[in-house]
Write a protein that holds these residues in place. Structure first.
Motif, PDB file in Angstrom:
ATOM      1  N   PHE A  98     -11.830  13.708  14.041  1.00 20.39           N
ATOM      2  CA  PHE A  98     -12.440  14.935  14.251  1.00 20.39           C
ATOM      3  C   PHE A  98     -13.266  15.069  15.476  1.00 20.39           C
ATOM      4  N   ASP A  99     -13.118  15.936  16.638  1.00 18.37           N
ATOM      5  CA  ASP A  99     -13.549  15.972  17.733  1.00 18.37           C
ATOM      6  C   ASP A  99     -14.963  16.897  17.451  1.00 18.37           C
ATOM      7  N   PHE A 100     -16.243  16.361  17.338  1.00 14.44           N
ATOM      8  CA  PHE A 100     -17.137  17.089  16.983  1.00 14.44           C
ATOM      9  C   PHE A 100     -17.974  17.967  18.230  1.00 14.44           C
ATOM     10  N   ASP A 101     -17.299  17.251  19.503  1.00 16.40           N
ATOM     11  CA  ASP A 101     -17.955  18.064  20.751  1.00 16.40           C
ATOM     12  C   ASP A 101     -17.088  19.327  20.837  1.00 16.40           C
ATOM     13  N   THR A 102     -15.793  19.464  20.343  1.00 15.71           N
ATOM     14  CA  THR A 102     -14.972  20.547  20.528  1.00 15.71           C
ATOM     15  C   THR A 102     -14.800  21.599  19.238  1.00 15.71           C
ATOM     16  N   ASP A 103     -15.170  21.013  18.242  1.00 12.40           N
ATOM     17  CA  ASP A 103     -14.979  21.201  16.906  1.00 12.40           C
ATOM     18  C   ASP A 103     -13.326  21.299  16.626  1.00 12.40           C
ATOM     19  N   GLN A 104     -12.656  20.213  16.898  1.00  8.22           N
ATOM     20  CA  GLN A 104     -11.337  20.330  16.881  1.00  8.22           C
ATOM     21  C   GLN A 104     -10.726  19.103  15.786  1.00  8.22           C
ATOM     22  N   ASP A 105     -10.035  19.485  14.741  1.00  3.57           N
ATOM     23  CA  ASP A 105      -9.237  18.494  14.019  1.00  3.57           C
ATOM     24  C   ASP A 105      -8.144  18.158  14.722  1.00  3.57           C
ATOM     25  N   GLN A 106      -8.038  16.534  15.029  1.00  6.95           N
ATOM     26  CA  GLN A 106      -7.023  16.302  15.583  1.00  6.95           C
ATOM     27  C   GLN A 106      -5.697  16.001  14.883  1.00  6.95           C
ATOM     28  N   GLY A 107      -5.883  16.054  13.562  1.00  3.73           N
ATOM     29  CA  GLY A 107      -4.790  15.816  12.662  1.00  3.73           C
ATOM     30  C   GLY A 107      -4.548  14.397  12.616  1.00  3.73           C
ATOM     31  N   PHE A 108      -3.668  13.803  11.870  1.00  6.34           N
ATOM     32  CA  PHE A 108      -3.236  12.630  11.589  1.00  6.34           C
ATOM     33  C   PHE A 108      -2.862  11.755  12.679  1.00  6.34           C
ATOM     34  N   VAL A 109      -3.627  10.429  12.929  1.00  7.39           N
ATOM     35  CA  VAL A 109      -3.342   9.644  14.088  1.00  7.39           C
ATOM     36  C   VAL A 109      -2.836   8.190  13.530  1.00  7.39           C
ATOM     37  N   PHE A 110      -2.172   7.364  14.084  1.00  9.21           N
ATOM     38  CA  PHE A 110      -1.618   6.121  13.936  1.00  9.21           C
ATOM     39  C   PHE A 110      -1.960   5.332  15.282  1.00  9.21           C
ATOM     40  N   LYS A 111      -2.689   4.346  14.964  1.00  6.26           N
ATOM     41  CA  LYS A 111      -3.156   3.560  16.202  1.00  6.26           C
ATOM     42  C   LYS A 111      -2.817   2.116  15.831  1.00  6.26           C
ATOM     43  N   THR A 112      -2.254   1.771  17.196  1.00  3.71           N
ATOM     44  CA  THR A 112      -1.722   0.140  17.216  1.00  3.71           C
ATOM     45  C   THR A 112      -2.809  -0.527  17.795  1.00  3.71           C
ATOM     46  N   GLY A 113      -2.957  -1.807  17.507  1.00  3.86           N
ATOM     47  CA  GLY A 113      -3.662  -2.745  18.055  1.00  3.86           C
ATOM     48  C   GLY A 113      -3.634  -4.265  17.428  1.00  3.86           C
ATOM     49  N   LYS A 114      -4.726  -5.115  17.695  1.00  2.76           N
ATOM     50  CA  LYS A 114      -4.555  -6.208  17.240  1.00  2.76           C
ATOM     51  C   LYS A 114      -5.920  -6.883  16.963  1.00  2.76           C
ATOM     52  N   VAL A 115      -5.624  -7.674  15.846  1.00  5.62           N
ATOM     53  CA  VAL A 115      -7.005  -8.560  15.319  1.00  5.62           C
ATOM     54  C   VAL A 115      -7.760  -9.265  16.304  1.00  5.62           C
ATOM     55  N   SER A 116      -9.107  -9.140  16.535  1.00  5.65           N
ATOM     56  CA  SER A 116      -9.890  -9.520  17.327  1.00  5.65           C
ATOM     57  C   SER A 116     -10.814 -10.574  17.003  1.00  5.65           C
ATOM     58  N   LEU A 117     -11.304 -10.374  15.894  1.00  7.42           N
ATOM     59  CA  LEU A 117     -12.200 -11.395  15.323  1.00  7.42           C
ATOM     60  C   LEU A 117     -11.944 -11.457  13.513  1.00  7.42           C
ATOM     61  N   ILE A 118     -12.295 -12.455  13.199  1.00  9.22           N
ATOM     62  CA  ILE A 118     -12.327 -12.716  11.583  1.00  9.22           C
ATOM     63  C   ILE A 118     -13.588 -13.391  11.158  1.00  9.22           C
ATOM     64  N   LEU A 119     -14.531 -12.742  10.758  1.00 16.15           N
ATOM     65  CA  LEU A 119     -15.813 -13.427  10.506  1.00 16.15           C
ATOM     66  C   LEU A 119     -15.707 -14.347   9.058  1.00 16.15           C
ATOM     67  N   LYS A 120     -16.354 -15.575   9.196  1.00 20.57           N
ATOM     68  CA  LYS A 120     -16.420 -16.269   7.914  1.00 20.57           C
ATOM     69  C   LYS A 120     -17.233 -15.660   6.752  1.00 20.57           C
ATOM     70  N   LYS A 121     -18.310 -14.799   7.255  1.00 16.94           N
ATOM     71  CA  LYS A 121     -19.136 -14.311   6.389  1.00 16.94           C
ATOM     72  C   LYS A 121     -19.500 -12.745   6.764  1.00 16.94           C
ATOM     73  N   ALA A 122     -19.553 -12.076   5.956  1.00 16.29           N
ATOM     74  CA  ALA A 122     -19.463 -10.380   6.211  1.00 16.29           C
ATOM     75  C   ALA A 122     -20.758  -9.767   6.721  1.00 16.29           C
ATOM     76  N   LEU A 123     -20.639  -8.779   7.434  1.00 17.07           N
ATOM     77  CA  LEU A 123     -21.472  -8.046   8.120  1.00 17.07           C
ATOM     78  C   LEU A 123     -22.113  -6.930   7.030  1.00 17.07           C
ATOM     79  N   GLU A 124     -23.238  -6.589   7.014  1.00 15.21           N
ATOM     80  CA  GLU A 124     -23.704  -5.381   6.161  1.00 15.21           C
ATOM     81  C   GLU A 124     -22.460  -4.475   5.969  1.00 15.21           C
ATOM     82  N   GLY A 125     -22.315  -4.106   4.568  1.00 13.08           N
ATOM     83  CA  GLY A 125     -21.275  -3.320   4.324  1.00 13.08           C
ATOM     84  C   GLY A 125     -19.831  -3.868   4.009  1.00 13.08           C
TER      85      GLY A 125
END
Length: 312
Positions: A153-180
């Motif tokens: 959702f674009d809060f600058d223009t108050d526009q709902d962009q609808g469903f999106v599907f974005k392609t990418g690659k795994v860049s990092l895998i941590l041995k222990k988790a960050l907060e959350g």
């Protein structure tokens, strides 16, 4: 679908990132290029299991993760729920909107310890929905192609962009988790509103829950759950990635049972508008307070930087 027959993977080396390593040893997996047909199949799968999480003044994403009878469980981020106020609603892929409850029985904790996860439940008596297939984040390697879905959702223009599907690659895998509980870094461009949506592998399986975009404008979300921090070179690399919580965090928790209370059986409405959300040009009223409210987990002091970093 025999998607696994389409996958040819040559994995070289292994990934090893120590908790405070400044120069992680990264192995790379080289995969066969994604075909258009497989990409379309993955997008269709992602769209069928991704929902909108609504309240009076908030829009986020969620995953249809479990079904028992006519009761559906939606997995999302804790910071998504904490950024809004009850009553919550779920908008399903067919644009129906249902009243959603936060589970309250002793066997169905809505939050998952110190992990940025939460669940909602709704009842659908007449319509049946697809449920996510679950994979394993432990099978991921740096370089694997992954696919992030959600409702930015674009809060600058108050526009709902609808469903999106974005392609990418795994860049990092941590041995222990960050907060959350965040452990999986990837190059997919997450945007506000995509928190709680699924991260899929090439088999259409959910391997992580989206929750934190790259290059946060404020706050410091790069703190491990044990309170230590990564050294600066690794932290700078972390900031260039989006982050998700491994699906194992959900799988290892006790699945919630249906809420012992009555549901509103029919959907509240049918249509593609933002029901239950304060209307504006894009269907949702911007609430600037949502951007700065800090997130705290049960048993922890307030001030967690996940929401402060603009994760949702």
């Amino acid at each position: 679908m025999q998607w696994r027959l389409l996958l040819l993977v040559a994995c070289i080396g292994s990934l090893s990132i120590s908790s405070v390593a400044s120069a992680p040893n990264v192995g790379v997996c080289v995969e066969q290029p994604l075909t258009q047909r497989l990409g379309n199949q993955l997008q269709y799968k992602a769209k069928s299991i991704t929902v909108k999480v609504l309240s009076k003044n908030f829009l986020g994403s969620g995953i249809l993760i479990h079904k028992q009878g006519s009761v559906y469980t939606v997995l999302t981020n804790a910071h998504v729920l904490k950024s809004g106020k009850p009553p919550y609603q779920i908008q399903t892929p067919d644009a129906h909107v249902y009243v959603a409850d936060v589970p309250s029985t002793k066997d169905s904790a809505p939050y998952f310890k110190n992990n940025d996860l939460a669940v909602l439940q709704f009842r659908s008596l007449k319509v049946s929905y697809a449920i996510a297939s679950l994979g394993s984040a432990s099978n991921l390697s740096v370089g694997n192609e992954v696919f992030a879905a959600g409702f930015p959702f674009d809060f600058d223009t108050d526009q709902d962009q609808g469903f999106v599907f974005k392609t990418g690659k795994v860049s990092l895998i941590l041995k222990k988790a960050l907060e959350g509980g965040y452990r999986i870094g990837y190059t997919n461009d997450l945007q506000k509103g995509m928190s709680g949506g699924p991260l899929l592998n090439r088999f259409g399986e959910v391997v992580a829950i989206n929750g934190m975009h790259a290059e946060p404008l404020w706050g410091n979300p790069y703190v491990y759950q044990d309170g230590t921090e990564p050294e600066q070179p690794l932290r700078e690399k972390m900031s260039k990635s989006s982050w998700g919580i491994p699906i194992e965090t959900w799988k290892n928790a006790k699945n919630p049972t249906p809420v012992k209370r009555s549901f509103t059986s029919p959907p509240l409405t049918k249509g593609r508008g933002g029901f239950g959300v304060r209307q504006n040009r894009g269907g949702v009223q911007r609430d600037s307070r949502s951007h700065s409210r800090s997130l705290s987990f049960p048993g922890k002091a307030p001030g967690n930087a996940i929401l402060e970093a603009g994760a949702w």
